[in-house]
Design a protein around this motif. Structure first.
Motif, PDB file in Angstrom:
ATOM      1  N   ILE A  71      38.532  40.828  35.819  1.00 23.20           N
ATOM      2  CA  ILE A  71      37.695  40.573  34.746  1.00 23.20           C
ATOM      3  C   ILE A  71      38.768  39.438  34.289  1.00 23.20           C
ATOM      4  CG2 ILE A  71      38.626  41.342  32.195  1.00 23.20           C
ATOM      5  CD1 ILE A  71      37.446  44.008  32.641  1.00 23.20           C
ATOM      6  N   LYS A  72      40.486  39.180  34.952  1.00 20.44           N
ATOM      7  CA  LYS A  72      41.680  38.864  34.449  1.00 20.44           C
ATOM      8  C   LYS A  72      40.794  36.729  35.635  1.00 20.44           C
ATOM      9  CE  LYS A  72      44.917  41.247  32.739  1.00 20.44           C
ATOM     10  NZ  LYS A  72      46.318  41.524  32.687  1.00 20.44           N
ATOM     11  N   GLN A  73      40.656  37.957  36.241  1.00 25.86           N
ATOM     12  CA  GLN A  73      40.590  36.231  37.694  1.00 25.86           C
ATOM     13  C   GLN A  73      39.158  35.341  36.424  1.00 25.86           C
ATOM     14  OE1 GLN A  73      40.015  37.805  41.089  1.00 25.86           O
ATOM     15  NE2 GLN A  73      42.414  38.272  41.851  1.00 25.86           N
ATOM     16  N   ARG A  74      38.092  36.276  36.058  1.00 25.40           N
ATOM     17  CA  ARG A  74      37.310  35.883  35.721  1.00 25.40           C
ATOM     18  C   ARG A  74      37.775  35.093  33.747  1.00 25.40           C
ATOM     19  NH1 ARG A  74      34.046  40.391  37.525  1.00 25.40           N
ATOM     20  NH2 ARG A  74      34.265  41.756  35.362  1.00 25.40           N
ATOM     21  N   GLY A  75      38.488  35.092  33.920  1.00 31.78           N
ATOM     22  CA  GLY A  75      38.947  34.487  32.399  1.00 31.78           C
ATOM     23  C   GLY A  75      39.078  35.008  31.154  1.00 31.78           C
ATOM     24  N   HIS A  76      38.417  36.632  31.514  1.00 35.15           N
ATOM     25  CA  HIS A  76      37.830  37.288  30.186  1.00 35.15           C
ATOM     26  C   HIS A  76      39.345  38.371  29.602  1.00 35.15           C
ATOM     27  CE1 HIS A  76      33.631  36.745  31.233  1.00 35.15           C
ATOM     28  NE2 HIS A  76      34.071  35.333  31.054  1.00 35.15           N
TER      29      HIS A  76
ATOM     30  N   ARG B 281      39.559  46.426  45.451  1.00 37.32           N
ATOM     31  CA  ARG B 281      39.373  45.211  44.361  1.00 37.32           C
ATOM     32  C   ARG B 281      40.149  46.084  42.836  1.00 37.32           C
ATOM     33  NH1 ARG B 281      37.407  40.048  43.082  1.00 37.32           N
ATOM     34  NH2 ARG B 281      39.475  39.650  41.980  1.00 37.32           N
ATOM     35  N   SER B 282      41.068  45.449  42.135  1.00 41.29           N
ATOM     36  CA  SER B 282      41.949  46.421  40.798  1.00 41.29           C
ATOM     37  C   SER B 282      40.645  45.473  39.818  1.00 41.29           C
ATOM     38  CB  SER B 282      42.960  46.094  40.067  1.00 41.29           C
ATOM     39  OG  SER B 282      43.370  45.823  38.731  1.00 41.29           O
ATOM     40  N   ILE B 283      39.586  46.864  38.638  1.00 40.61           N
ATOM     41  CA  ILE B 283      38.891  46.324  37.878  1.00 40.61           C
ATOM     42  C   ILE B 283      39.668  45.007  36.825  1.00 40.61           C
ATOM     43  CG2 ILE B 283      38.957  48.320  36.573  1.00 40.61           C
ATOM     44  CD1 ILE B 283      36.190  45.881  37.090  1.00 40.61           C
ATOM     45  N   GLN B 284      40.450  45.395  36.608  1.00 44.83           N
ATOM     46  CA  GLN B 284      41.947  44.508  35.592  1.00 44.83           C
ATOM     47  C   GLN B 284      41.705  43.071  36.409  1.00 44.83           C
ATOM     48  OE1 GLN B 284      45.734  46.091  35.506  1.00 44.83           O
ATOM     49  NE2 GLN B 284      46.008  45.225  33.616  1.00 44.83           N
ATOM     50  N   ASP B 285      42.088  42.965  37.235  1.00 41.31           N
ATOM     51  CA  ASP B 285      42.227  41.290  38.155  1.00 41.31           C
ATOM     52  C   ASP B 285      41.126  40.852  38.086  1.00 41.31           C
ATOM     53  OD1 ASP B 285      45.086  41.866  38.689  1.00 41.31           O
ATOM     54  OD2 ASP B 285      44.778  42.908  40.924  1.00 41.31           O
TER      55      ASP B 285
END
Length: 236
Positions: free
Chosen positions: A86-91, A80-84
């Motif tokens: 983090i964004k999925q956690r709402g951060h 998984r993309s680290i970018q995805d």
């Protein structure tokens, strides 16, 4: 004026956010909270129950209530993309790019990528941040044969994983995970002390064409976890 249960929640949240109570610490019991804040057990129970429901606290039958381990968890069984993540956690996601270059492969690097010794390969080093705090250093080697435009990508807009999977779709991956102590450079990049353990993930990815990349991923152990959920079909 805040409801009494909400006040207790706010006090506990403030202690957790300021590090006075950390992951794994036992929190006061309903009776202790009721006595401390001069409220009923029902009011104290509601404060604890809501924090458990929100994932801030965790109950252990017969042992009590504890501050939950709220470090992000990444799956070991999927890329998984680290970018995805983090964004999925709402951060908030951001990154810092320290290295973006063409180099000549050493003997070890050529073995990792399956290329000739001293042939040209791509090298990037990116620090990924979650809410401005480093959570991963990605040190990656890429085979130019399968991703010739790799160095032209803007990794502030797209991740290396996404780009590589688009140009050379992933078919296989090897993982090795180990706990290490960081060297001075890695400690500086991750903003941690030299005695703070790290998770090091060695990941080699393949497409139908061949080996695409070899990445070393470093995570501060106190900010990141690796885990997964497995399902098995019962056999007769």
């Amino acid at each position: 004026m805040q409801p009494r249960f909400q006040h207790i929640k706010s006090v506990l949240l403030d202690k957790i956010s300021h590090g006075e109570m950390q992951s794994g610490d036992r929190v006061p019991s309903e009776n202790q909270l009721a006595e401390q804040y001069k409220v009923s057990r029902m009011t104290a129970r509601r404060a604890l129950t809501e924090l458990v429901d929100e994932g801030i606290l965790a109950r252990s039958q017969g042992l009590g209530t504890f501050v939950a381990d709220h470090r992000p968890m990444s799956s070991m069984l999927e890329i998984r993309s680290i970018q995805d993540e983090i964004k999925q956690r709402g951060h908030r996601y951001s990154n810092l790019q320290f290295i973006k270059q063409t180099i000549l492969a050493t003997e070890q690097q050529s073995a990792w990528l399956g290329v000739e010794h001293k042939s040209e390969i791509f090298h990037t080093q990116i620090v990924h941040l979650e809410n401005d705090l480093p959570v991963q250093v990605e040190d990656r080697l890429v085979n130019p044969a399968w991703a010739p435009d790799y160095l032209q990508q803007n990794f502030a807009l797209t991740s290396a994983n996404k780009y590589l999977n688009n140009v050379a779709p992933l078919t296989q991956a090897d993982h090795i995970v180990e706990a290490i102590l960081p060297n001075a450079q890695m400690a500086e990049l991750l903003k941690i002390d030299l005695n703070q353990p790290c998770l090091k993930v060695c990941r080699r990815t393949y497409s139908a064409k061949g080996i695409v990349s070899y990445a070393l991923l470093y995570h501060p152990g106190n900010r990141y976890r690796l885990g997964s959920h497995l399902e098995f079909n019962p056999t007769n």
